[in-house]
Motif scaffolding. Structure first.
Motif, PDB file in Angstrom:
ATOM      1  N   TYR A 100     -16.848  36.445  -4.794  1.00 20.83           N
ATOM      2  CA  TYR A 100     -16.010  35.563  -3.980  1.00 20.83           C
ATOM      3  C   TYR A 100     -15.747  34.273  -4.731  1.00 20.83           C
ATOM      4  O   TYR A 100     -16.612  33.762  -5.446  1.00 20.83           O
ATOM      5  N   LEU A 101     -14.548  33.783  -4.531  1.00 18.73           N
ATOM      6  CA  LEU A 101     -14.089  32.625  -5.295  1.00 18.73           C
ATOM      7  C   LEU A 101     -13.571  31.574  -4.326  1.00 18.73           C
ATOM      8  O   LEU A 101     -12.948  31.900  -3.320  1.00 18.73           O
ATOM      9  N   SER A 102     -13.840  30.329  -4.629  1.00 24.51           N
ATOM     10  CA  SER A 102     -13.291  29.231  -3.834  1.00 24.51           C
ATOM     11  C   SER A 102     -12.776  28.174  -4.795  1.00 24.51           C
ATOM     12  O   SER A 102     -13.479  27.794  -5.734  1.00 24.51           O
ATOM     13  N   LEU A 103     -11.558  27.734  -4.575  1.00 22.77           N
ATOM     14  CA  LEU A 103     -10.963  26.712  -5.442  1.00 22.77           C
ATOM     15  C   LEU A 103     -10.431  25.582  -4.574  1.00 22.77           C
ATOM     16  O   LEU A 103      -9.776  25.835  -3.556  1.00 22.77           O
ATOM     17  N   SER A 104     -10.730  24.363  -4.972  1.00 20.86           N
ATOM     18  CA  SER A 104     -10.202  23.194  -4.256  1.00 20.86           C
ATOM     19  C   SER A 104      -9.596  22.244  -5.281  1.00 20.86           C
ATOM     20  O   SER A 104     -10.197  22.002  -6.332  1.00 20.86           O
ATOM     21  N   PHE A 105      -8.440  21.722  -4.961  1.00 20.19           N
ATOM     22  CA  PHE A 105      -7.812  20.720  -5.831  1.00 20.19           C
ATOM     23  C   PHE A 105      -7.436  19.524  -4.975  1.00 20.19           C
ATOM     24  O   PHE A 105      -7.038  19.668  -3.819  1.00 20.19           O
ATOM     25  N   GLU A 106      -7.549  18.351  -5.564  1.00 18.40           N
ATOM     26  CA  GLU A 106      -7.085  17.149  -4.853  1.00 18.40           C
ATOM     27  C   GLU A 106      -6.514  16.161  -5.861  1.00 18.40           C
ATOM     28  O   GLU A 106      -7.083  15.954  -6.931  1.00 18.40           O
ATOM     29  N   GLY A 107      -5.391  15.599  -5.502  1.00 18.91           N
ATOM     30  CA  GLY A 107      -4.775  14.555  -6.319  1.00 18.91           C
ATOM     31  C   GLY A 107      -4.591  13.300  -5.487  1.00 18.91           C
ATOM     32  O   GLY A 107      -4.397  13.367  -4.275  1.00 18.91           O
ATOM     33  N   VAL A 108      -4.659  12.162  -6.147  1.00 21.59           N
ATOM     34  CA  VAL A 108      -4.483  10.871  -5.465  1.00 21.59           C
ATOM     35  C   VAL A 108      -3.509  10.030  -6.273  1.00 21.59           C
ATOM     36  O   VAL A 108      -3.629   9.937  -7.501  1.00 21.59           O
ATOM     37  N   ARG A 109      -2.544   9.477  -5.582  1.00 16.33           N
ATOM     38  CA  ARG A 109      -1.626   8.506  -6.193  1.00 16.33           C
ATOM     39  C   ARG A 109      -1.626   7.292  -5.274  1.00 16.33           C
ATOM     40  O   ARG A 109      -1.213   7.402  -4.119  1.00 16.33           O
ATOM     41  N   GLU A 110      -2.056   6.165  -5.792  1.00 15.82           N
ATOM     42  CA  GLU A 110      -2.224   5.006  -4.906  1.00 15.82           C
ATOM     43  C   GLU A 110      -1.788   3.737  -5.616  1.00 15.82           C
ATOM     44  O   GLU A 110      -2.057   3.543  -6.804  1.00 15.82           O
ATOM     45  N   ARG A 111      -1.142   2.902  -4.836  1.00 12.89           N
ATOM     46  CA  ARG A 111      -0.765   1.572  -5.318  1.00 12.89           C
ATOM     47  C   ARG A 111      -1.124   0.614  -4.182  1.00 12.89           C
ATOM     48  O   ARG A 111      -0.593   0.746  -3.073  1.00 12.89           O
ATOM     49  N   ILE A 112      -2.052  -0.285  -4.447  1.00 14.37           N
ATOM     50  CA  ILE A 112      -2.587  -1.109  -3.357  1.00 14.37           C
ATOM     51  C   ILE A 112      -2.718  -2.553  -3.825  1.00 14.37           C
ATOM     52  O   ILE A 112      -3.083  -2.809  -4.979  1.00 14.37           O
ATOM     53  N   ALA A 113      -2.389  -3.463  -2.933  1.00 13.13           N
ATOM     54  CA  ALA A 113      -2.496  -4.885  -3.278  1.00 13.13           C
ATOM     55  C   ALA A 113      -3.948  -5.331  -3.135  1.00 13.13           C
ATOM     56  O   ALA A 113      -4.628  -4.959  -2.186  1.00 13.13           O
ATOM     57  N   ARG A 114      -4.402  -6.114  -4.069  1.00 13.10           N
ATOM     58  CA  ARG A 114      -5.756  -6.695  -4.000  1.00 13.10           C
ATOM     59  C   ARG A 114      -5.609  -8.190  -3.765  1.00 13.10           C
ATOM     60  O   ARG A 114      -4.820  -8.847  -4.447  1.00 13.10           O
TER      61      ARG A 114
ATOM     62  N   LEU B 156       0.855  -1.191   0.000  1.00 12.46           N
ATOM     63  CA  LEU B 156       0.000   0.000   0.000  1.00 12.46           C
ATOM     64  C   LEU B 156       0.886   1.234   0.000  1.00 12.46           C
ATOM     65  O   LEU B 156       1.695   1.445   0.895  1.00 12.46           O
ATOM     66  N   ARG B 157       0.735   2.031  -1.023  1.00 10.07           N
ATOM     67  CA  ARG B 157       1.385   3.342  -1.080  1.00 10.07           C
ATOM     68  C   ARG B 157       0.301   4.328  -1.507  1.00 10.07           C
ATOM     69  O   ARG B 157      -0.230   4.209  -2.605  1.00 10.07           O
ATOM     70  N   ARG B 158      -0.014   5.246  -0.630  1.00 10.96           N
ATOM     71  CA  ARG B 158      -1.089   6.162  -0.983  1.00 10.96           C
ATOM     72  C   ARG B 158      -0.746   7.577  -0.541  1.00 10.96           C
ATOM     73  O   ARG B 158      -0.383   7.806   0.609  1.00 10.96           O
ATOM     74  N   ASN B 159      -0.839   8.485  -1.473  1.00 10.68           N
ATOM     75  CA  ASN B 159      -0.677   9.914  -1.189  1.00 10.68           C
ATOM     76  C   ASN B 159      -1.889  10.649  -1.734  1.00 10.68           C
ATOM     77  O   ASN B 159      -2.235  10.504  -2.909  1.00 10.68           O
ATOM     78  N   GLN B 160      -2.507  11.405  -0.867  1.00 14.91           N
ATOM     79  CA  GLN B 160      -3.674  12.199  -1.248  1.00 14.91           C
ATOM     80  C   GLN B 160      -3.347  13.633  -0.834  1.00 14.91           C
ATOM     81  O   GLN B 160      -3.106  13.894   0.339  1.00 14.91           O
ATOM     82  N   PHE B 161      -3.313  14.514  -1.770  1.00 16.18           N
ATOM     83  CA  PHE B 161      -2.825  15.856  -1.477  1.00 16.18           C
ATOM     84  C   PHE B 161      -3.733  16.881  -2.153  1.00 16.18           C
ATOM     85  O   PHE B 161      -4.447  16.554  -3.110  1.00 16.18           O
ATOM     86  N   GLY B 162      -3.701  18.089  -1.653  1.00 12.60           N
ATOM     87  CA  GLY B 162      -4.548  19.082  -2.290  1.00 12.60           C
ATOM     88  C   GLY B 162      -4.519  20.411  -1.576  1.00 12.60           C
ATOM     89  O   GLY B 162      -3.748  20.617  -0.619  1.00 12.60           O
ATOM     90  N   PHE B 163      -5.324  21.301  -2.041  1.00  7.32           N
ATOM     91  CA  PHE B 163      -5.446  22.602  -1.405  1.00  7.32           C
ATOM     92  C   PHE B 163      -6.855  23.133  -1.574  1.00  7.32           C
ATOM     93  O   PHE B 163      -7.616  22.685  -2.437  1.00  7.32           O
TER      94      PHE B 163
END
Lengths: 311, 922
Positions: free
Chosen positions: B120-134, B94-101
């Motif tokens: 008014y402005l609102s911005l959200s970003f999210e990225g996911v990089r995951e490697r998981i054993a099934r 399991l390698r998982r990184n979830q990042f954002g702003f």
């Protein structure tokens, strides 16, 4: 040009020294149980701060003048909630004693003064009735400046000053995002949203730290208590903020409770005493306040903590 | 700066508000406070007549709030899942990184907004990089079995499984048709393979070639030769998405809100086999797009109009660039290949709504009109390279259960069923819903509120953009046999475009809130509502059979004759698509779209009393009822072409396909595919609950919810219902009914730190002490009903979902239920051949093990001034590493061949998962 910078520096130094009466006296909201008609004076109270004796230098009673900063945060657009709230507010303002001044502000879509503190009840009623009932919820974004303003008023004057928020807002309706919405719906292993209340709790913690240093008490009436997990955390946060300042929060679970909640808040605000205590020298940080009556025949409830900058 | 700002504020205030009235006298205390109010609010630009404060234009950063974050998971922090431990494995990768702003604040555009913004402005970003054993635990044939050697292969009872040679089948001259088929009264004689070994010369070359892509067993969990292939393969998940929100105020009366969101994701799925015959799902690509525009117009303080336009689109594509492979299915072994290897789907929706609210005396009125339009564009061939289904019948002793093996039939190249999909074009499905909702909130007197509402909605049926839809018209005469039931196509020959009428329904609702006491601390609520739901459009090309052919090959007798010889490729269809002949769907499992005016209908009522208690505690006690009918169900719960159970008297004659088919109401069809869209299910749920909420005090907030419920229905379950002709016979506990549920959630902020009662350090230690908090949830819910299933089904296909028989006088419960024996399997038995089981679909008293889960989150906040903070968070999901038992084995065998594992629990599941988070907020 250098002389201008010198003047600016001088001005900054001047502002750095706190005026007397700001640091060495504090104001504490107090409620007395028992005979409300019996007059009290500073001599009737005994106070300690962090265990050290403190002198009560003044008392403002419910019969004395008071400025109530009434902040309306009506953003839901739901007239089933807002209309009974408006009507009750008008009724309660009409019933206020003549010495009570009400300043009216709205906080949805940003803080805005609708009326300076006044005793003109009809003008206030007109403002309340005509207020736009929708927009973006603003309580958490405006609570800090309004409490600072009230605090500044307390420090400038002996008159009792209190803040009363009336809100129907949903934590999901803020401009600032406290909901942490799902952004990538294809991410099926996301566990980061199992505790959705984290963001609102963090905001409350920040505000709590700021409000702990403000002396004006604040009350909050939530007209529309929601029971989902995120709003539960939000409601808990509102209660925490109000109690930090010595005030309280009232929640209405249905439209039938709206008049009662508003009435209770007005009664509590109106019935508070404001004690002025002189501080021991070199006191700072979190102060533990203990109050009692000299004759000890009336029970007290009061704000027990205040945070002051360390000197 | 403050001096100048204050002076400026005074000047502004005095200019704007006039000089204080008592210029010549010292101001009163009140006047001093009011002056301070004016000065402060002017300085902060909070007055309508305030000029734009000069500093505001230079402090864009100050006005923006948001956060940066990273959530991190790695298998080194997790416990080994219990199911992996039991299989002798170790932690999966399991390698998982979830990042954002996220950032939100006023929008300043130089020279346009002039320092003061209403946007008014609102911005959200999210990225996911995951490697998981099934991981999967499967069963594959063992090495001798692959060569045809069944000498060591045993049945679930441990007895050698005999394999018979279909080539030696002959009628038994001594057969007595008046008696049921048994070992002493066989209808057909068939010889077993010598030594229970299929000769190499008899093995089908296509099957032998396919076996080269079929991995060998890699573990030996058992029992016997089962659970011998353990998959531990990585899955790679990547996603990037963004949400943007804009709101703008046009004065006090008009607000405009806009929102957009997009997300792109890829899923490289875990490969069960490292070959082209992988039976696991295909790789997928996802996209999601969403947008909305809302205009709120406040006509007066009593009248608000809200107009909204929303649109959304999600697409998924699977198997792009991957080679397809035929599906060879031979239960209980894992298949080769998989269905839907290549697909492309898009779901689009467009919704417009307008709501107007007004207040008149004691009434608050609301009217809302909504129009929604839905599109599903789908290209989804199920078996483009063919599907071959093998059963034990062709290697069994005809009529005798626990003989023969599906894999042996595969080795001999003898499928009982085959199908191939010929999908020539995508389908473009559409439907819409229009509704008008009226609602009145009425307060006849203080403390009493009544809500009355009604929603009138019009639901249109699904149509296809080019009218490439078909179904079976159950009244139309089929030219092949003169019986009712023939293929019909949309918008042709007088047929409507959607096969069913547009339906209009009115859904009422009523609610009462009543304060029982003067202090308003006790509230009674009563609610009733009735509602309808539309029939949705699912992905997939269900109902396009005339345009997309599903060529099927059926065995005339699944115990005697193969449907088609196993070859590399199935023969081409005799009538290439489009084939719109009325008899084009004959001999297939035909797609049937319900043409009645039934709509899923729901009804609910509840009664709740809430009481506020001292100590910031609110207690709610309530009871509720909900029920529904015409709920959408699938093939396992409804079959309009089922054979009546009375036909069981025909015994082994039922294996003759022609005879079997003749017993069906629509004999020209093998069956009907309902696609989970057949409105016939019913359910009822009764519940009582207690909820206790303790609002925050001394840093602790707590909420607990306990529910006791009972839910029954006539459709749910892992296997389907037994009697399609008398649904009341299958009215039993819902398969997921969990009668008791307790959920507790809590938050506790530790009372230590500079602003707290204890450890009020002001020095460096405050950074360690301050800002600790805990949040947690605990959930415990009782087990679902045990759903028992007989190991063998010898009903000639009449009862596809057979239940078991109850053994009279035997207690099904055991004294101390545990993994070694959870229930008494001796209380149940396999029904006799060609009879229905007499046990209910789900057992009324036996329950699977309860389940519990405990999550805990620990946060440490480092304040960086009033506005900024860094928060570190560690969350443990199932932090106690508690294992929940798996459900007991529900398969009940015969007295002669009992399932040795029946009633036993094999293994448990769960395991602690840790996630670390770091967030900087500003």
């Amino acid at each position: 040009m250098r002389w201008r910078w010198f003047l600016v520096l001088l001005a900054l130094c001047a502002t750095g020294a706190p005026p007397r009466g700001t640091f060495f006296q504090i104001r504490v909201p107090v409620w007395l149980e028992g005979d409300p008609d019996r007059e009290v004076s500073a001599a009737d109270f005994r106070a300690t701060i962090d265990g050290a004796e403190s002198r009560v230098v003044g008392v403002q009673c419910p019969d004395d003048e008071m400025i109530l900063l009434l902040v309306l945060d009506l953003s839901s657009g739901d007239l089933t909630i807002i209309d009974p709230a408006r009507q009750t507010l008008v009724d309660e303002i009409q019933k206020l004693p003549p010495k009570t001044y009400v300043g009216l502000l709205r906080s949805q879509d940003g803080l805005l003064v609708l009326s300076d503190p006044t005793t003109d009840r009809d003008a206030l009623a007109g403002q309340i009735r005509s207020l736009t009932p929708n927009g973006k919820t603003g309580l958490l974004a405006t609570v800090e400046p309004i409490c600072r303003i009230a605090d500044s008023m307390l420090k400038k004057s002996a008159v009792r000053t209190a803040v009363l928020y009336v809100t129907d807002g949903d934590v999901r309706n803020y401009r600032e995002d406290f909901t942490n919405p799902v952004i990538n719906s294809s991410d099926s292993h996301d566990l980061s949203r199992r505790f959705p209340e984290t963001l609102v709790q963090e905001k409350i913690a920040k505000l709590d730290g700021v409000l702990a240093a403000q002396q004006a008490p604040m009350w909050i009436v939530d007209l529309n208590q929601r029971t989902d997990r995120l709003n539960e955390a939000y409601n808990n946060g509102l209660k925490q903020l109000a109690e930090t300042t010595g005030g309280a929060a009232f929640f209405s679970r249905s439209t039938t409770e709206i008049p009662v909640a508003i009435r209770q808040s007005f009664q509590t605000v109106q019935s508070h005493y404001s004690l002025t205590l002189s501080l021991p020298e070199r006191v700072g940080g979190r102060l533990q306040i203990r109050l009692s009556m000299v004759e000890n025949n009336r029970s007290l409830s009061y704000r027990t903590h205040l945070v002051l900058p360390r000197r | 700066m403050h001096v100048f700002a204050r002076a400026l504020g005074v000047l502004i205030c005095l200019g704007a508000c006039g000089w204080p009235q008592q210029q010549s006298q010292p101001p009163s205390e009140v006047q001093r406070a009011i002056d301070e109010f004016k000065i402060q609010t002017a300085n902060l630009g909070l007055r309508a007549d305030s000029p734009v404060p000069a500093e505001q234009t230079r402090s864009l950063i100050r006005d923006w709030h948001g956060r940066l974050y990273e959530n991190f998971r790695n298998n080194f922090m997790d416990a080994v899942p219990h199911e992996i431990t039991q299989n002798g494995g170790d932690k999966g990768l399991l390698r998982r990184n979830q990042f954002g702003f996220n950032a939100s604040g006023p929008l300043f555009i130089p020279r346009l907004t002039h320092g003061k913004s209403n946007t008014y402005l609102s911005l959200s970003f999210e990225g996911v990089r995951e490697r998981i054993a099934r991981t999967h635990l499967l069963t594959t044939p063992n090495t001798p079995q692959r060569t045809g050697d069944y000498s060591q292969v045993v049945d679930p009872a441990g007895n050698v499984l005999p394999i018979y040679d279909a080539g030696t089948t002959r009628a038994n001259p001594a057969y007595d048709p008046s008696q049921s088929v048994s070992l002493t009264n066989l209808q057909y004689l068939r010889d077993p393979f010598p030594g229970n070994v299929i000769p190499a010369s008899r093995l089908n070359p296509v099957a032998v070639r396919a076996l080269q892509l079929y991995p060998q067993p890699n573990t030996d969990i058992g029992p016997f030769f089962q659970n011998n292939y353990f998959v531990d393969s990585p899955e790679i998940n990547t996603a990037n998405g963004m949400i943007g929100k804009v709101d703008h105020a046009f004065g006090e009366r008009q607000h405009l809100y806009a929102e957009f969101a997009f997300s792109n994701g890829t899923l490289d799925t875990a490969k069960w086999f490292p070959t082209a015959a992988n039976p696991g799902p295909s790789d997928r690509l996802f996209t999601s797009r969403r947008g909305s525009l809302q205009h709120v117009f406040t006509a007066s303080a009593q009248t608000v109009n809200t107009a909204t336009l929303e649109t959304g689109s999600t697409t998924s594509r699977t198997g792009q660039g991957q080679a397809a492979y035929p599906v060879y299915q031979f239960d209980p072994y894992v298949s080769l290949g998989h269905s839907y290897p290549l697909a492309s789907n898009a779901n689009n929706s467009y919704t417009w709504s307008d709501a107007i609210s007004a207040h008149l005396k004691q009434h608050s009125l609301q009217a809302a009109a909504t129009y929604s339009f839905y599109q599903v564009n789908t290209f989804w061939p199920e078996y483009p390279d063919g599907w071959f289904q093998f059963s034990s019948g062709l290697t069994s002793l005809p009529g005798i259960i626990d003989t023969g093996d599906a894999f042996a039939s595969f080795l001999l190249g003898a499928p009982q069923f085959a199908e191939q999909s010929f999908v020539t074009s995508p389908s473009y499905f559409r439907r819409n819903t229009a509704s008008l909702a009226l609602h009145d909130h009425y307060e006849p007197r203080r403390g009493l509120a009544i809500d009355i509402g009604v929603t009138i909605a019009r639901y249109t049926p699904r149509v296809e953009k080019y009218d490439r839809q078909s179904t079976i018209d159950l009244t139309r005469i089929n030219p092949a046999n003169g019986r009712p039931g023939a293929l019909t196509t949309a918008n042709r020959n007088g047929e409507s475009r959607g096969f069913r009428p547009a339906l209009v329904r009115a859904a009422p609702s009523l609610g009462i809130a009543w304060n029982l006491t003067r202090d308003s601390k006790t509230v009674l609520r009563a609610n009733y509502s009735r509602g309808y739901s539309s029939i949705p459009i699912y992905q997939g090309q269900f109902g396009t059979q005339g345009f997309n052919t599903y060529e099927t090959f059926l065995s005339s007798n699944s115990q005697l004759q193969a449907a088609v010889p196993l070859t590399a490729q199935l023969p081409p269809p005799p009538h290439p698509p489009p084939d719109l002949r009325p008899d084009a769907a004959n001999s297939t499992i035909a797609d049937l779209i319900d043409a009645t005016d039934r709509l899923p209908t729901y009804q609910s009522a509840s009664l709740t009393i809430e009481r506020e208690l001292p100590g910031s505690i609110v207690v709610s006690v309530g009871a509720s009822y909900s029920g529904g009918r015409n709920l959408l169900i699938g093939d396992s719960a409804a079959d309009p072409n089922a054979i009546p159970p009375a036909a069981l008297v025909y015994g082994n004659e039922l294996y003759n396909l022609a005879f079997n088919q003749s017993l069906r109401p629509y004999p020209q069809f093998q069956g009907f595919e309902l696609y989970g869209l057949y409105p016939l299910g019913r359910y009822r749920r009764d519940a009582g609950f207690v909820r206790v909420e303790k609002r925050a005090s001394m840093g602790l907030a707590l909420s607990a919810y306990y529910e006791f419920s009972k839910q029954l229905d006539d459709y749910s379950g892992p296997y389907g219902i037994q009697d399609f002709f008398n649904r009341q016979n299958d009215w039993s506990l819902t398969s997921y009914d969990s009668p008791q549920r307790l959920q507790v959630s809590y938050t506790y902020e530790l009372p230590v730190g500079p602003n707290k009662p204890f450890l009020t350090y002001a020095d460096w230690r405050r950074y360690l002490i301050d800002g600790w908090s805990f949040s947690g949830t605990a959930t415990v819910y009782s087990g679902t009903p045990v759903a028992l299933r007989p190991e063998f089904n010898n009903t000639g296909g009449v009862i596809p979902n057979l239940t078991v028989d109850v053994v009279p006088g035997v207690n099904p419960e055991v004294a101390s239920p545990g993994p070694s024996l959870w229930f008494n399997p001796a209380a149940f038995t396999q029904p006799a051949d060609f009879t229905m089981g007499d046990a209910s679909r789900t057992n009324p008293t036996l329950r699977n093990p309860l389940a519990q889960n405990y999550d805990l989150s620990v946060s440490k906040r480092f304040a960086l001034g009033a506005e900024r903070a860094v928060e570190f968070n560690a969350t443990g999901f199932d932090f106690l590493n508690h294992a929940n038992w798996n459900d007991p084995d529900p398969l009940i065998g015969t007295p002669s061949a009992p399932n040795v594992d029946a009633g036993k629990i094999i293994g448990s599941r769960g395991g602690r998962v840790i996630q670390l988070s770091l967030r900087f907020s500003f």
